[in-house]
Each structure stands twice: as structure tokens, then as C-alpha cells.
Design a protein around this motif. Structure first.
Motif, mmCIF file in Angstrom:
data_model
loop_
_atom_site.group_PDB
_atom_site.id
_atom_site.type_symbol
_atom_site.label_atom_id
_atom_site.label_comp_id
_atom_site.label_asym_id
_atom_site.label_seq_id
_atom_site.Cartn_x
_atom_site.Cartn_y
_atom_site.Cartn_z
ATOM 1 N N MET A 88 0.687 -14.529 1.852
ATOM 2 C CA MET A 88 1.763 -13.754 1.219
ATOM 3 C C MET A 88 1.176 -12.572 0.448
ATOM 4 N N ARG A 89 1.782 -11.406 0.677
ATOM 5 C CA ARG A 89 1.338 -10.218 -0.055
ATOM 6 C C ARG A 89 2.531 -9.651 -0.815
ATOM 7 N N ILE A 90 2.339 -9.464 -2.129
ATOM 8 C CA ILE A 90 3.390 -8.878 -2.953
ATOM 9 C C ILE A 90 2.917 -7.496 -3.396
ATOM 10 N N ALA A 91 3.685 -6.480 -3.034
ATOM 11 C CA ALA A 91 3.346 -5.106 -3.404
ATOM 12 C C ALA A 91 4.212 -4.681 -4.584
ATOM 13 N N VAL A 92 3.584 -4.172 -5.639
ATOM 14 C CA VAL A 92 4.328 -3.724 -6.819
ATOM 15 C C VAL A 92 3.988 -2.253 -7.079
ATOM 16 N N ASP A 93 4.973 -1.394 -6.896
ATOM 17 C CA ASP A 93 4.756 0.036 -7.134
ATOM 18 C C ASP A 93 5.681 0.527 -8.237
ATOM 19 N N GLY A 94 5.367 1.712 -8.736
ATOM 20 C CA GLY A 94 6.239 2.316 -9.734
ATOM 21 C C GLY A 94 5.499 3.329 -10.580
ATOM 22 N N PRO A 95 6.247 4.056 -11.420
ATOM 23 C CA PRO A 95 5.637 5.106 -12.245
ATOM 24 C C PRO A 95 4.789 4.539 -13.390
ATOM 25 N N ALA A 96 4.121 5.433 -14.100
ATOM 26 C CA ALA A 96 3.214 5.051 -15.190
ATOM 27 C C ALA A 96 3.956 4.320 -16.311
ATOM 28 N N GLY A 97 3.378 3.229 -16.764
ATOM 29 C CA GLY A 97 3.913 2.534 -17.922
ATOM 30 C C GLY A 97 5.147 1.685 -17.664
ATOM 31 N N VAL B 257 -2.162 -12.103 -2.291
ATOM 32 C CA VAL B 257 -2.388 -11.117 -3.348
ATOM 33 C C VAL B 257 -1.102 -10.567 -3.965
ATOM 34 N N VAL B 258 -1.244 -10.137 -5.213
ATOM 35 C CA VAL B 258 -0.258 -9.272 -5.839
ATOM 36 C C VAL B 258 -1.011 -7.975 -6.091
ATOM 37 N N MET B 259 -0.590 -6.900 -5.422
ATOM 38 C CA MET B 259 -1.317 -5.637 -5.546
ATOM 39 C C MET B 259 -0.395 -4.604 -6.175
ATOM 40 N N ASP B 260 -0.857 -3.941 -7.249
ATOM 41 C CA ASP B 260 0.012 -2.933 -7.856
ATOM 42 C C ASP B 260 -0.575 -1.538 -7.743
ATOM 43 N N GLY B 261 0.321 -0.541 -7.683
ATOM 44 C CA GLY B 261 -0.132 0.841 -7.532
ATOM 45 C C GLY B 261 1.033 1.794 -7.371
ATOM 46 N N ARG B 262 0.861 2.764 -6.479
ATOM 47 C CA ARG B 262 1.895 3.775 -6.249
ATOM 48 C C ARG B 262 2.353 3.790 -4.784
ATOM 49 N N ASP B 263 1.448 3.379 -3.894
ATOM 50 C CA ASP B 263 1.681 3.525 -2.446
ATOM 51 C C ASP B 263 1.433 2.214 -1.711
ATOM 52 N N ARG C 293 2.046 13.067 -15.170
ATOM 53 C CA ARG C 293 1.363 12.240 -14.180
ATOM 54 C C ARG C 293 2.331 11.787 -13.082
ATOM 55 N N ASP C 294 3.558 11.403 -13.474
ATOM 56 C CA ASP C 294 4.557 10.992 -12.472
ATOM 57 C C ASP C 294 4.869 12.133 -11.518
ATOM 58 N N LYS C 295 4.951 13.348 -12.064
ATOM 59 C CA LYS C 295 5.255 14.517 -11.245
ATOM 60 C C LYS C 295 4.119 14.737 -10.243
ATOM 61 N N ASN C 296 2.898 14.693 -10.765
ATOM 62 C CA ASN C 296 1.714 14.879 -9.912
ATOM 63 C C ASN C 296 1.664 13.794 -8.823
ATOM 64 N N ASP C 297 1.945 12.549 -9.212
ATOM 65 C CA ASP C 297 1.868 11.423 -8.270
ATOM 66 C C ASP C 297 2.988 11.471 -7.222
ATOM 67 N N SER C 298 4.168 11.966 -7.632
ATOM 68 C CA SER C 298 5.309 11.989 -6.699
ATOM 69 C C SER C 298 5.244 13.178 -5.757
ATOM 70 N N GLU C 299 4.623 14.250 -6.218
ATOM 71 C CA GLU C 299 4.657 15.484 -5.418
ATOM 72 C C GLU C 299 3.452 15.675 -4.510
ATOM 73 N N ARG C 300 2.449 14.802 -4.620
ATOM 74 C CA ARG C 300 1.292 15.003 -3.743
ATOM 75 C C ARG C 300 1.711 14.748 -2.297
ATOM 76 N N GLU C 301 0.937 15.329 -1.379
ATOM 77 C CA GLU C 301 1.322 15.272 0.023
ATOM 78 C C GLU C 301 1.024 13.923 0.663
ATOM 79 N N PHE C 302 -0.188 13.401 0.353
ATOM 80 C CA PHE C 302 -0.657 12.201 1.027
ATOM 81 C C PHE C 302 -0.326 10.947 0.198
ATOM 82 N N ALA C 303 0.481 10.040 0.774
ATOM 83 C CA ALA C 303 0.852 8.779 0.125
ATOM 84 C C ALA C 303 1.337 8.954 -1.311
ATOM 85 N N PRO C 304 2.429 9.716 -1.491
ATOM 86 C CA PRO C 304 2.943 9.912 -2.848
ATOM 87 C C PRO C 304 3.626 8.660 -3.404
ATOM 88 N N LEU C 305 3.881 8.695 -4.716
ATOM 89 C CA LEU C 305 4.645 7.625 -5.364
ATOM 90 C C LEU C 305 6.082 7.695 -4.855
#
Ligand code: CDP
Length: 219
Positions: free
Chosen positions: A1-10, A121-127, A176-188
Motif C-alpha cells: 500500500m502506498r499513501i501519497a500526501v501532497d499539498g502546499p507549505a505548512g 509507505v506514506v510519502m509526502d511532497g508536492r508531486d 513558495r506556493d506560487k513558485n511550486d505551483s507555477e513551475r513547468e515540471f511536476a508542479p504542486l
């Protein structure tokens, strides 16, 4: 089982993911700490974290190791224990800057996928739900109001004995959220099949239980 947890900073991703992993007996993988380690390596080398050419130049010399100990996970950058240093506020933006560079992401994503092959695993990040583990059995998108996320981050810093100005912290989080959401490759971005959990008015225990219930249904 893999649990993916994504979301903005904080939004509480690491606190929640760690607790969920502990209760299920899964391995917690903090992918943000990997980007932070590369950001720190760039700062230590005196490089501009936004410079694709400079950062790509040191990428082959960066080795990241994760050790699981009694007091949690420790991160090693080329043999140095950087667990504390990667949490310094200046490293947050450096992490977000190097995270725009495709070569950085490809290197770290390979490591992340390898770790997820070996265990539950429980993996957290943006993508994680959109790019790293698109077939994860459960995907969560954790969010909260920006002001609430800034308040939580300030409380964290103050607990560590640092000073924190809520307005400055909120501005940093938004940048940081703006930078992470607007990047081209694998954005938030929320994966289409991710469950949205807005934690603004939820306690940590409520969020953990919400995810455990969802996990229970998918097992
Ligand atoms: O804990 P916090 O939300 O402040 O950040 P983090 O999860 O430690 O991530 C630090 C930075 O790494 C983020 O702002 C992203 O730019 C980057 N990151 C990413 O691009 N992809 C991931 N899977 C995880 C983090």
C-alpha cells in the motif's frame, strides 16, 4: 500500500504523514527533506539555487542518505548529518528554487520510487500523487488557509526557540506556493483522484483519523 500526501507549505503534511505511517507500521518518506538537502548543498557551495547550470554542476557530487533511528529519521548530505540545518528558514526557499530544475527532480524521484518499492509507505511532497507514484492506492491533498498555515509554521519556529513574524512567514509561504505551483515540471497540483482534506478547522487527531479511515477502505 502506498499513501501519497501532497499539498502546499505548512498544511501539516509531515506531522500527519509521520503519525499515519507510525499507526499503520509503514515507512514515512519525507521528500521535502530531499529537496531541502539539495538546496542546502547549493547554499553551502556558495551557488545561486535558481541557477540550473550551477546546481546541475554539483548534482553528481550530492549523496543523500536517510537513517531511521530511535528519535526519528535523520538526513545525511555527503556524510554530514543535516537533519537540523535543512529546517532553517533560508533553506525553505532554496529548496523551492532547486526544485524547479528538472535534473534535480529526476535524481530525487528515482530515489523516492526506489524507496517505495521496498515497503508500504506514506510519502509526502508536492508531486507524489501526480508524478512520483501515480498509481498510489490512496492519495490525499492536504490544505488549509494561508493564514492558518503561517500560524502553524510560526508556532513551530517559536517552539524551536526562534523568532517568527507571522506576516513575514505568510509572505514566504505564499511565495513558495506560487513558485511550486507555477513551475513547468511536476508542479504542486491536486491529482484528479486525490481526496481533498482542508485542515483549517481540524485538529491533528481528526486529520489522522480521516486518513486512517480512508486507508482502511482501500486496503
Ligand atoms: O514542510 P514544508 O511544507 O515547508 O516544505 P517541504 O515539504 O519540506 O518542501 C520544501 C520544498 O521542496 C517545497 O517548497 C518544494 O519546492 C520542494 N518539494 C518539491 O518540489 N517536491 C516534493 N515532492 C517535495 C518538496
Amino acid at each position: 500500500m502506498r499513501i501519497a500526501v501532497d499539498g502546499p507549505a505548512g498544511a501539516g503534511k509531515s506531522t500527519i504523514s509521520k503519525a499515519v505511517a507510525e499507526r499503520l507500521g509503514y515507512i514515512y518518506i519525507d521528500t521535502g527533506a530531499m529537496y531541502r538537502s539539495v538546496g542546502l548543498a547549493a547554499l553551502d557551495a556558495g551557488l545561486e539555487p535558481r541557477s540550473e547550470r550551477d546546481v546541475s554542476g554539483i548534482l553528481d557530487d550530492i549523496e543523500i542518505d536517510i537513517k531511521n533511528g530511535d528519535d526519528g529519521q535523520s538526513f545525511y548530505l555527503n556524510g554530514e548529518n543535516v537533519t537540523e540545518r535543512i529546517r532553517e528558514p533560508k533553506v525553505s526557499m532554496a529548496a523551492s528554487s532547486v526544485a524547479v530544475i528538472p535534473a534535480v527532480r529526476l535524481k530525487l524521484v528515482e530515489l523516492q520510487r526506489r524507496l517505495a518499492e521496498k515497503a508500504d509507505v506514506v510519502m509526502d511532497g508536492r508531486d507524489i500523487g501526480t508524478y512520483v507514484l501515480p498509481d498510489a492506492e490512496l492519495k490525499i491533498f492536504l490544505t488549509a488557509d494561508a493564514a492558518e498555515r503561517a500560524r502553524r509554521r510560526c508556532a513551530e519556529l517559536i517552539a524551536k526557540g526562534e523568532t517568527a513574524d507571522p506576516a513575514v512567514v505568510e509572505a514566504e509561504i505564499k511565495a513558495r506556493d506560487k513558485n511550486d505551483s507555477e513551475r513547468e515540471f511536476a508542479p504542486l497540483r491536486k491529482a484528479d483522484d486525490a481526496v481533498l482534506v482542508d485542515t483549517t478547522d481540524m485538529s491533528i487527531e481528526q486529520v489522522i483519523n480521516t486518513i486512517l479511515e480512508l486507508a482502511d477502505k482501500r486496503r
